[in-house]
Every structure is written in structure tokens, then in C-alpha cells.
Design an enzyme around this catalytic site. Structure first.
Site, PDB file in Angstrom:
ATOM      1  N   GLY A 233       1.088  -1.082   0.144  1.00 47.64           N
ATOM      2  CA  GLY A 233       0.054   0.172  -0.023  1.00 47.64           C
ATOM      3  C   GLY A 233       0.899   1.190   0.064  1.00 47.64           C
ATOM      4  N   THR A 234       1.909   1.113   0.756  1.00 46.46           N
ATOM      5  CA  THR A 234       2.806   2.259   0.745  1.00 46.46           C
ATOM      6  C   THR A 234       3.363   2.504  -0.581  1.00 46.46           C
ATOM      7  OG1 THR A 234       3.434   1.643   3.002  1.00 46.46           O
ATOM      8  CG2 THR A 234       5.318   2.901   1.601  1.00 46.46           C
TER       9      THR A 234
ATOM     10  N   ASN B  27      -6.573   4.296   9.837  1.00 44.24           N
ATOM     11  CA  ASN B  27      -5.917   3.125  10.356  1.00 44.24           C
ATOM     12  C   ASN B  27      -5.856   2.949  11.941  1.00 44.24           C
ATOM     13  OD1 ASN B  27      -4.022   5.228   9.222  1.00 44.24           O
ATOM     14  ND2 ASN B  27      -2.563   4.056  10.416  1.00 44.24           N
TER      15      ASN B  27
ATOM     16  N   GLN C 152      -7.547   0.445   4.654  1.00 41.72           N
ATOM     17  CA  GLN C 152      -8.058  -0.354   5.821  1.00 41.72           C
ATOM     18  C   GLN C 152      -9.675  -0.580   5.515  1.00 41.72           C
ATOM     19  OE1 GLN C 152      -6.913  -1.486   8.547  1.00 41.72           O
ATOM     20  NE2 GLN C 152      -4.847  -0.697   8.802  1.00 41.72           N
TER      21      GLN C 152
ATOM     22  N   ALA D 221      -3.421  -6.221   0.220  1.00 45.45           N
ATOM     23  CA  ALA D 221      -4.089  -7.708   0.398  1.00 45.45           C
ATOM     24  C   ALA D 221      -3.933  -7.856   2.107  1.00 45.45           C
ATOM     25  CB  ALA D 221      -3.217  -8.417  -0.128  1.00 45.45           C
ATOM     26  N   HIS D 222      -2.812  -7.542   2.832  1.00 43.33           N
ATOM     27  CA  HIS D 222      -2.515  -8.064   4.078  1.00 43.33           C
ATOM     28  C   HIS D 222      -3.180  -7.614   5.181  1.00 43.33           C
ATOM     29  CE1 HIS D 222       0.155  -5.122   6.053  1.00 43.33           C
ATOM     30  NE2 HIS D 222       0.232  -4.693   5.011  1.00 43.33           N
TER      31      HIS D 222
ATOM     32  N   THR E  48       9.068  -7.654 -11.885  1.00 39.84           N
ATOM     33  CA  THR E  48       8.403  -9.171 -12.196  1.00 39.84           C
ATOM     34  C   THR E  48       7.328  -9.233 -11.019  1.00 39.84           C
ATOM     35  OG1 THR E  48      10.518  -9.873 -13.374  1.00 39.84           O
ATOM     36  CG2 THR E  48       9.075 -11.664 -12.359  1.00 39.84           C
TER      37      THR E  48
ATOM     38  N   CYS F 189       8.256   5.238  18.714  1.00 41.18           N
ATOM     39  CA  CYS F 189       9.520   5.253  19.380  1.00 41.18           C
ATOM     40  C   CYS F 189      10.561   5.929  18.825  1.00 41.18           C
ATOM     41  CB  CYS F 189       9.904   3.645  19.827  1.00 41.18           C
ATOM     42  SG  CYS F 189      10.324   3.715  21.783  1.00 41.18           S
TER      43      CYS F 189
END
Ligand SMILES: Cc1ncc(COP(=O)(O)O)c(C=O)c1O
Length: 388
Positions: free
Chosen positions: A71-72, A150, A178, A199-200, A236, A324
Site C-alpha cells: 500500500g505504501t 488506520n 483499511q 491484501a494483508h 516481475t 518510538c
């Protein structure tokens, strides 16, 4: 109960149908989709079937779907395209709660002379459409407004803003990473020019994502090299991951109504019991339109990061939006943009449910949360002082 994973906005476990579609491409099947021979053509067929499946989930045509590795990458590609061909710097309009893949690109562009306007959400976590519309300028080259945040899960008024953008001929990027697979998403209803999907986040594999580009809208390749993806993204294709992406999209298509209801039931069970289990706990943006799976909560008197670590030790995985850096914990920019104080932001926690979660896990997580919150309030006088 050993482990309970409640961080599904970070990533989700693989759907069995996605795994099944991937396995042959991690074993006996292989091929480069650009090769002419039968190995290549079989791989090509798998990629094109996945493209059809992803397009179907978005109410789009397959030719409008460009596969990317994340997505990035899809978000970066749109900003790079719009600003790269602009000649001289202009104006970018974003919501202040965009994902870092848009926010950080905008910061980089600001250093190159681009003017960036960031519109903050209200206390309900929703960016007002009026404020977005009012910030449009004649030199605005791109507007970015995500569909679902998100961290908070709040849904943003994309169709309203899209209408204003279209009237002025300004392209709109909608990060729907999201939202897709959790609620119905139809690219025509959104009215954006670019929509990004990963997808994830909905039980597909890591490393597979897509950029939907409205027919007739340009996108120059962010990655250059070969002519893959109709010269819109070189490299590819990751055949196994794309096969899994397609299968996850097909599964989402089949299960969508059930998913929305199932996830909302888990979330509502959690949120209904929370105030008794952790006195003083609040659910951010509870009254706003939001994703069915996300609870963003504030736990006054508790440092979110300490709680996250204690929960992890007890086998419960959740998240804070804190980052952090240089050894100190920085509060979530999204929560600050919403008007929360630093202390309020640092006492917040994101709990995000997925289709593999069960009601018993929610109850168990509440038991552990209640215990750990009480314990932290007892042993962490600094955080308690901050909350008073
Ligand atoms: C709203 C949103 N956009 C973009 C991304 C980036 O997606 P990826 O992890 O595929 O790079 C994420 C991931 O957290 C996200 O939540």
C-alpha cells in the site's frame, strides 16, 4: 488460552483460500508472467485472474488495477506521479490523519518547495468535508483523503470531497487500505481518481497491493524497468502473493456482509464490557461512522506503551499509534490532530478485530486487560499523576 491476536489493522492472518491459491506457486508451479512459453503463460493467467478478482471487489475493471508490492508503494506512486510531472511546485491538500506513506511523502515534497495543507479531523475523528473543500486552491495538484483511518477506524467523507475535486479538475487519492474487505468499497461511489488497497489487511498475503487508476487518468511508473503492468509499474510480478491477493479478494466478496456483522459483534462485545472492566475507559469516536473492527480506547492513568508490553507478556497483541524515536515514546500524530492532549494520546490503545477472532478471545482479552490496567494504575504513580 495461549495467544490472542487483536492487532488486525497492522496485518491479518492468511485466509485458507488465499493460502490454497498461493501454495502451488511456492511449490511445483513457477514462471515469469512475461515469458512467452507455457510456464510464463500459466503465471500470467494466475496474475490476470487475481486482477479480475481484485477489480470485482472494488466494482472496477481489471484494466484499471495496477499491482504493487505494498500500500505504501501505491500511495507513494501517486504522489510521485502528480508532483513529478508538475514542472514547478504547487499545492497539496491532505487530511491530517493520512497514513505515513502519504504524510511522509508530503513532508519530503514540502522540503522541495511544495505547499502542503493538512486538514484536521473534529473530535469525532472525522475530517469535515467542508473544511477540505474550503482548503482547495487553484494550484492544488492533488487531494488525499483516506476512506478509513488506520488508528481510529473512522470513515472519512470521500464522496463529498471527490465531488468538489471533480468540479475543479483536481485528482483525488483515496487510501482505502483499511476499508477494503471489511466494508463494501465501490470505486465509482467513492468518486476518487486513485484508490489504494493492500491484501494483508484483509486476510491476504504481505507483499501484494494494488493501485486502482480511473480509466483515462494517467499514472507514470514509480518503478521503471520492464514493461510490466502495462508500463505502469516495472518489476516481475510476485505471482504467489498476487494469487493469494486475488483469492483473498474473492473470499471477501463472498463473505462481506457476514464479515461486517461478525466484526461489529466482536467490537461491540468488547466495548460494552470495557467500562466495567477498566473503570474510566473511553472509546474514541464511538458515535462516528467507523470500521466495524476497530476500537480505539483511552485508559486514563495508564501509559499505553507499558500496557501494550504487559499485555504482550500475557499473550494479548494490540497496538498503540505511538512511535518510538530516540528512546522516547512520541504520541500518535492522528490523536494529536484530533485535539487530544499528549497525555491522553499516550494513554490510548488500538484493539482491532479480525475474522479469525472468537468471542471467547474477546472475553479473555478483557479479563487480562482489567487485571493489567488495575495493576499498572497501582504501580505507576507517574502515569496516574498525569491523568489527574
Ligand atoms: C491506511 C493505510 N494505508 C497504507 C498502509 C500501508 O500499507 P502497506 O503495509 O501495504 O505498505 C497502511 C498499513 O498500515 C494503512 O493502514
Amino acid at each position: 488460552m495461549a495467544f490472542v491476536y487483536l492487532d488486525n489493522n497492522a496485518t491479518t492472518p492468511l485466509h485458507p483460500r488465499a493460502r490454497e491459491a498461493m501454495l502451488p506457486w511456492l511449490g511445483e508451479r513457477h514462471g515469469n508472467p512475461s515469458s512467452i512459453h507455457r510456464f510464463g503463460q500459466a503465471a500470467r493467467n494466475a496474475v490476470e485472474e487475481a486482477r479480475e478478482q481484485v477489480a470485482l471487489l472494488l466494482g472496477a475493471r481489471a484494466a484499471e488495477v495496477v499491482f504493487t508490492a505494498s500500500g505504501t508503494e501505491a500511495n507513494n506512486a501517486v504522489l510521485a506521479h502528480v508532483t513529478g510531472g508538475a514542472g514547478r511546485p504547487g499545492h497539496l491538500l491532505l487530511s491530517a490523519v493520512e497514513h505515513p506513506s502519504i504524510r511522509e511523502m508530503a513532508l519530503r515534497l514540502a522540503r522541495l518547495g511544495w505547499e502542503v495543507t493538512r486538514v484536521s479531523p473534529g473530535a469525532d475523528g472525522v475530517v469535515p468535508a467542508d473544511a477540505m473543500r474550503a482548503a482547495l486552491r487553484t494550484d492544488t495538484r492533488l487531494v488525499a483523503l483516506m476512506l478509513a483511518n488506520n488508528e481510529l477506524g473512522t470513515l472519512q467523507p470521500v464522496p463529498e470531497v471527490a465531488q468538489a475535486c471533480r468540479a475543479r479538475g483536481i485528482p483525488l487519492l483515496c487510501d482505502a487500505v483499511q476499508a477494503v474487505g471489511k466494508i463494501p468499497v465501490d470505486v465509482d461511489e467513492l468518486g476518487a481518481d486513485y484508490v489504494t488497497v493492500g491484501a494483508h489487511k484483509f486476510h491476504g498475503p504481505l507483499g501484494a497491493a494494488a493501485l486502482w487508476v480511473r480509466a483515462g487518468v494517467e499514472i507514470s511508473p514509480y518503478l521503471v524497468g520492464g514493461g510490466q503492468e502495462r508500463r505502469r509499474r516495472a518489476g516481475t510480478e510476485n505471482v504467489a502473493a498476487l494469487a493469494g491477493f486475488g483469492a483473498a479478494a474473492a473470499a471477501a466478496m463472498d463473505e462481506l456482509a457476514h464479515r461486517t456483522a461478525y466484526l461489529a459483534a466482536l467490537r461491540d462485545r468488547f466495548e460494552a464490557a470495557l467500562p466495567q472492566r477498566a473503570p474510566g475507559a473511553l472509546v474514541h469516536c464511538a458515535g462516528a461512522p467507523r470500521l466495524p473492527n476497530t476500537s480505539h480506547i483511552a485508559l486514563p492513568g495508564v501509559e499505553g506503551e507499558s500496557l501494550l508490553i504487559r499485555l504482550d507478556v500475557e499473550g494479548i497483541a494490540v497496538s498503540t499509534g505511538s512511535a518510538c524515536s530516540s528512546g522516547t515514546v512520541e504520541p500518535s500524530k492522528t490523536l494529536l490532530a484530533m485535539g487530544l492532549s499528549r497525555d491522553e494520546a499516550l494513554s490510548s490503545l488500538r484493539v482491532s478485530f479480525g475474522m479469525m477472532n472468537r468471542a471467547e478471545e474477546v472475553d479473555h482479552a478483557l479479563d487480562v486487560l482489567a487485571r493489567e490496567v488495575a495493576e499498572l494504575r497501582r504501580v505507576a504513580p507517574v502515569a496516574e499523576a498525569a491523568a489527574r
